[in-house]
Design an enzyme around this catalytic site. Structure first.
Site, PDB file in Angstrom:
ATOM      1  N   SER A  71       0.843  -1.196   0.000  1.00 18.54           N
ATOM      2  CA  SER A  71       0.000   0.000   0.000  1.00 18.54           C
ATOM      3  C   SER A  71       0.885   1.255   0.000  1.00 18.54           C
ATOM      4  O   SER A  71       1.777   1.382  -0.833  1.00 18.54           O
ATOM      5  CB  SER A  71      -0.929  -0.058   1.211  1.00 18.54           C
ATOM      6  OG  SER A  71      -1.903   0.921   1.155  1.00 18.54           O
TER       7      SER A  71
ATOM      8  N   ARG B  79     -11.962   6.486   9.920  1.00 13.43           N
ATOM      9  CA  ARG B  79     -11.611   5.072   9.929  1.00 13.43           C
ATOM     10  C   ARG B  79     -12.709   4.227   9.291  1.00 13.43           C
ATOM     11  O   ARG B  79     -12.442   3.251   8.597  1.00 13.43           O
ATOM     12  CB  ARG B  79     -11.376   4.609  11.362  1.00 13.43           C
ATOM     13  CG  ARG B  79     -10.908   3.176  11.485  1.00 13.43           C
ATOM     14  CD  ARG B  79      -9.658   2.943  10.688  1.00 13.43           C
ATOM     15  NE  ARG B  79      -9.059   1.640  10.934  1.00 13.43           N
ATOM     16  CZ  ARG B  79      -8.028   1.179  10.281  1.00 13.43           C
ATOM     17  NH1 ARG B  79      -7.478   1.917   9.327  1.00 13.43           N
ATOM     18  NH2 ARG B  79      -7.521   0.004  10.556  1.00 13.43           N
TER      19      ARG B  79
ATOM     20  N   ASP C 100      -8.855  -6.110  -4.884  1.00 14.80           N
ATOM     21  CA  ASP C 100      -8.447  -4.837  -4.282  1.00 14.80           C
ATOM     22  C   ASP C 100      -8.860  -3.710  -5.223  1.00 14.80           C
ATOM     23  O   ASP C 100      -8.271  -3.523  -6.279  1.00 14.80           O
ATOM     24  CB  ASP C 100      -6.921  -4.848  -4.085  1.00 14.80           C
ATOM     25  CG  ASP C 100      -6.399  -3.587  -3.412  1.00 14.80           C
ATOM     26  OD1 ASP C 100      -7.180  -2.631  -3.240  1.00 14.80           O
ATOM     27  OD2 ASP C 100      -5.204  -3.562  -3.069  1.00 14.80           O
TER      28      ASP C 100
ATOM     29  N   HIS D  81      -8.260  -4.852  -0.438  1.00 17.70           N
ATOM     30  CA  HIS D  81      -6.949  -4.280  -0.141  1.00 17.70           C
ATOM     31  C   HIS D  81      -6.306  -4.916   1.100  1.00 17.70           C
ATOM     32  O   HIS D  81      -5.095  -5.073   1.179  1.00 17.70           O
ATOM     33  CB  HIS D  81      -7.103  -2.763   0.053  1.00 17.70           C
ATOM     34  CG  HIS D  81      -5.793  -2.047   0.182  1.00 17.70           C
ATOM     35  ND1 HIS D  81      -4.799  -2.151  -0.760  1.00 17.70           N
ATOM     36  CD2 HIS D  81      -5.315  -1.205   1.136  1.00 17.70           C
ATOM     37  CE1 HIS D  81      -3.765  -1.404  -0.387  1.00 17.70           C
ATOM     38  NE2 HIS D  81      -4.042  -0.829   0.757  1.00 17.70           N
ATOM     39  N   ASP D  82      -7.154  -5.294   2.056  1.00 14.10           N
ATOM     40  CA  ASP D  82      -6.674  -5.922   3.289  1.00 14.10           C
ATOM     41  C   ASP D  82      -5.850  -7.185   3.035  1.00 14.10           C
ATOM     42  O   ASP D  82      -5.084  -7.612   3.907  1.00 14.10           O
ATOM     43  CB  ASP D  82      -7.865  -6.305   4.178  1.00 14.10           C
ATOM     44  CG  ASP D  82      -8.082  -5.282   5.277  1.00 14.10           C
ATOM     45  OD1 ASP D  82      -7.297  -4.319   5.356  1.00 14.10           O
ATOM     46  OD2 ASP D  82      -9.041  -5.450   6.048  1.00 14.10           O
TER      47      ASP D  82
END
Lengths: 194, 380
Positions: free
Chosen positions: B151, B221, B317, B350-351
């Site tokens: 990232s 968040r 992602d 993305h995680d």
């Protein structure tokens, strides 16, 4: 038939020091061989996860791409040699792929199963699709979605404006230069753009 | 496969001012650093691991006596793990402006004697890379075996290859991009506005008021978290699951499990993360664009890179999509650099770069083993 002998036969077609793109490079064996013995550089292209891993383990550059999506990532004439070994028959758009191969490479080398090999012809005569060592699949679950013959490829090559530099059949690990369309289970063509 | 065990961070002091991209500079700063494994005799086995938005120098291992204190990339870094600390000397650095001990907006500005707050200079990926290079100088490491990051950390790894091409042999860039898309900047902007418009933000000087803009941090968040997950994985994890069987007909209360999850993530985050850090780091993400100095031409940008590359992306992602990684790969191909590219078909969005998908970790392990073979040959 010896896979190593066939690999060596293909490797012999690649000029030393070439920058090579191997489309459908499998585990990267040929590329590693070309790097080690002929001072070649280059990349393999693979879709299969386990083959990508095998290439990484071998230390061969590998790009994970689906060839069906084309070769847009590669610039025109950016490779000396583009290899497409026993891959063409698994792709839907054979003609587009062949044109892309000729666009990206100054020279192309393809191999594919020759559907016109005489045992295949006999099996078709008996009314059944051939199941052989080179074409080991049943018609209903084969990855070979584009089966063609040695002679068919000559026609397609002409249509795509390709000049065949060399071609031969391969049978039992040996080159077949007489009546290859009848006597060889595999076809090999080396070509460039006219 | 083991853990690096209990680790202790080091605090490195730098009294030489660091010139920043913005024209400002920062003097007398501190960086928190952790290392794992042993630096070999010729100092050729060092790997720098760059962190993303909310991570730190604490890459692997645990803190003695602290529960659940595993480093953020503990599944990747350790003895026998893909980045094997039996072979490599691994360095984690907490970036400037972050909130895990390195000099940041919550510290005293020596120039004013007041907490930096909003006066903390805007830092870029470039600045972080420069600061990391000074950490290497401190360790006496001239050339890294590799720089690894995911990232925003991947952006640092890429920037390293351009800024210090001679100082690294490999770049491993995971789930990253050559710059952020408009949509990506938009998400960052929503997060920043949530923080800045929180009445408790006090223009960035909330420390002096003894408050924290928690509401802003929570919303920031929450939106971030949505973008780190794929639609599929969210559907699979939460779907339309309700808190209770009966509808409450409330617009305020939690009805759906996904709401509960996001609120929990927001609450947790707002307790440890700094609001100014969030602004700074998202801005660093927005600004990262190495091709900008080359008329937007990424191929020309990478002409100066010398190292070998491994680029990894994840099919689901959408925040750092495979297409963006392919742009990097293309630029490297155009420059005839050694590059491998793995596009991992993982469902997690993305995680995924923080999870231990066997295909992903397999490729990284294979790649790092090849790197280790290079210096093991030279070492014997």
């Amino acid at each position: 038939m010896s896979d190593r002998a066939v690999m060596q036969m293909i490797a012999d077609l690649v000029p030393a020091g070439s920058r090579v793109l191997d489309l459908g490079c499998g585990t990267g064996e040929l590329l590693a061989h070309l790097q080690a013995t002929k001072g070649c550089t280059g990349y393999g292209v693979e879709l299969d996860d386990s083959n990508v891993l095998a290439c990484a383990q071998r230390g061969v550059n590998v790009i994970q791409l689906n060839l069906e999506e084309g070769l847009a990532i590669f610039e025109d004439q950016s490779f000396d040699v583009v290899l497409q070994l026993e891959t063409l028959q698994n792709l839907r758009n054979t003609e587009a792929m062949l044109r892309e191969t000729a666009r990206v490479g100054r020279m192309g080398i393809v191999s594919f199963p020759n559907f016109a090999h005489w045992p295949n012809r006999l099996q078709v005569l008996t009314g059944r699709m051939p199941v052989t060592r080179v074409l080991p699949y049943q018609w209903y679950d084969t990855p070979n979605i584009r089966v063609g013959t040695y002679a068919d490829f000559e026609v397609l090559a002409r249509k795509c404006g390709l000049r065949v530099l060399d071609s031969f059949g391969v049978q039992a690990g040996r080159a077949v230069r007489t009546l290859p369309n009848l006597r060889a289970s595999m076809a090999v063509f080396k070509f460039d753009r006219q | 496969m083991g853990s690096v065990g209990d680790v202790t961070p080091q605090r490195l002091l730098f009294d030489q001012p660091l010139p920043l991209r913005s024209g400002a500079s920062i003097g007398d700063y501190e960086l928190m650093v952790e290392t794992y494994g042993e630096l070999n005799r010729d100092r050729s086995n060092a790997v720098l691991v760059c962190h993303a938005l909310n991570a730190s120098h604490h890459v692997a291992g645990t803190y003695a006596g602290v529960d659940k204190s595993e480093g953020w990339w503990d599944n990747l870094v350790g003895p026998g793990k893909p980045l094997d600390t039996d072979k490599f000397f691994v360095i984690g650095v907490n970036n400037l402006g972050s909130c895990f001990g390195s000099t940041g907006p919550m510290h005293i500005n020596p120039a004013t004697g007041r907490v930096y707050g909003a006066d903390f200079p805007v830092v870029t990926v470039h600045d972080w890379v420069d600061a990391q290079a000074r950490v290497l100088d401190r360790f006496g490491i001239q050339q890294l075996a590799a720089v690894l990051g995911g990232s925003l950390g991947g952006m640092q790894a890429l920037d390293w290859s351009l800024r210090y091409p001679q100082r690294m042999r490999h770049c491993v860039a995971v789930a990253t991009a050559p710059n952020l898309s408009a949509q990506n900047i938009a998400f960052n902007e929503v997060a920043r506005r949530a923080i800045i418009t929180d009445p408790e933000f006090h223009d960035g000087f909330f420390y002096e008021h003894g408050v924290v803009p928690r509401r802003g941090l929570r919303v920031a968040r929450m939106i971030g978290h949505i973008t780190y997950l794929s639609d599929d994985v969210m559907e699979q994890k939460f779907g339309r699951q309700m808190r209770s069987a009966e509808l409450g007909y409330s617009t305020h209360d939690i009805e759906f499990q996904i709401e509960s999850y996001l609120r929990y993530q927001g609450d947790k985050f707002s307790e440890y993360f700094d609001a100014n850090t969030y602004l700074l780091i998202t801005r660093a993400l927005d600004y990262f664009d190495p091709a900008r100095a080359h008329g937007g031409d990424l191929s020309r940008t990478f002409a100066s890179a010398l190292c070998k590359f491994l680029v990894v992306s994840f099919t689901t992602d959408w925040r750092f999509s495979p297409a963006r990684s392919r742009e990097i790969v293309k630029a490297l191909l155009d420059n005839r650099r050694d590059v491998s590219y793995a596009e991992i078909d993982a469902p997690h969005g993305h995680d995924a770069f923080l999870l231990d998908d066997p295909r992903y970790h397999g490729v990284l392990k294979a790649y790092f083993e090849r790197i280790a073979a290079e210096f093991n040959g030279g070492q014997a």
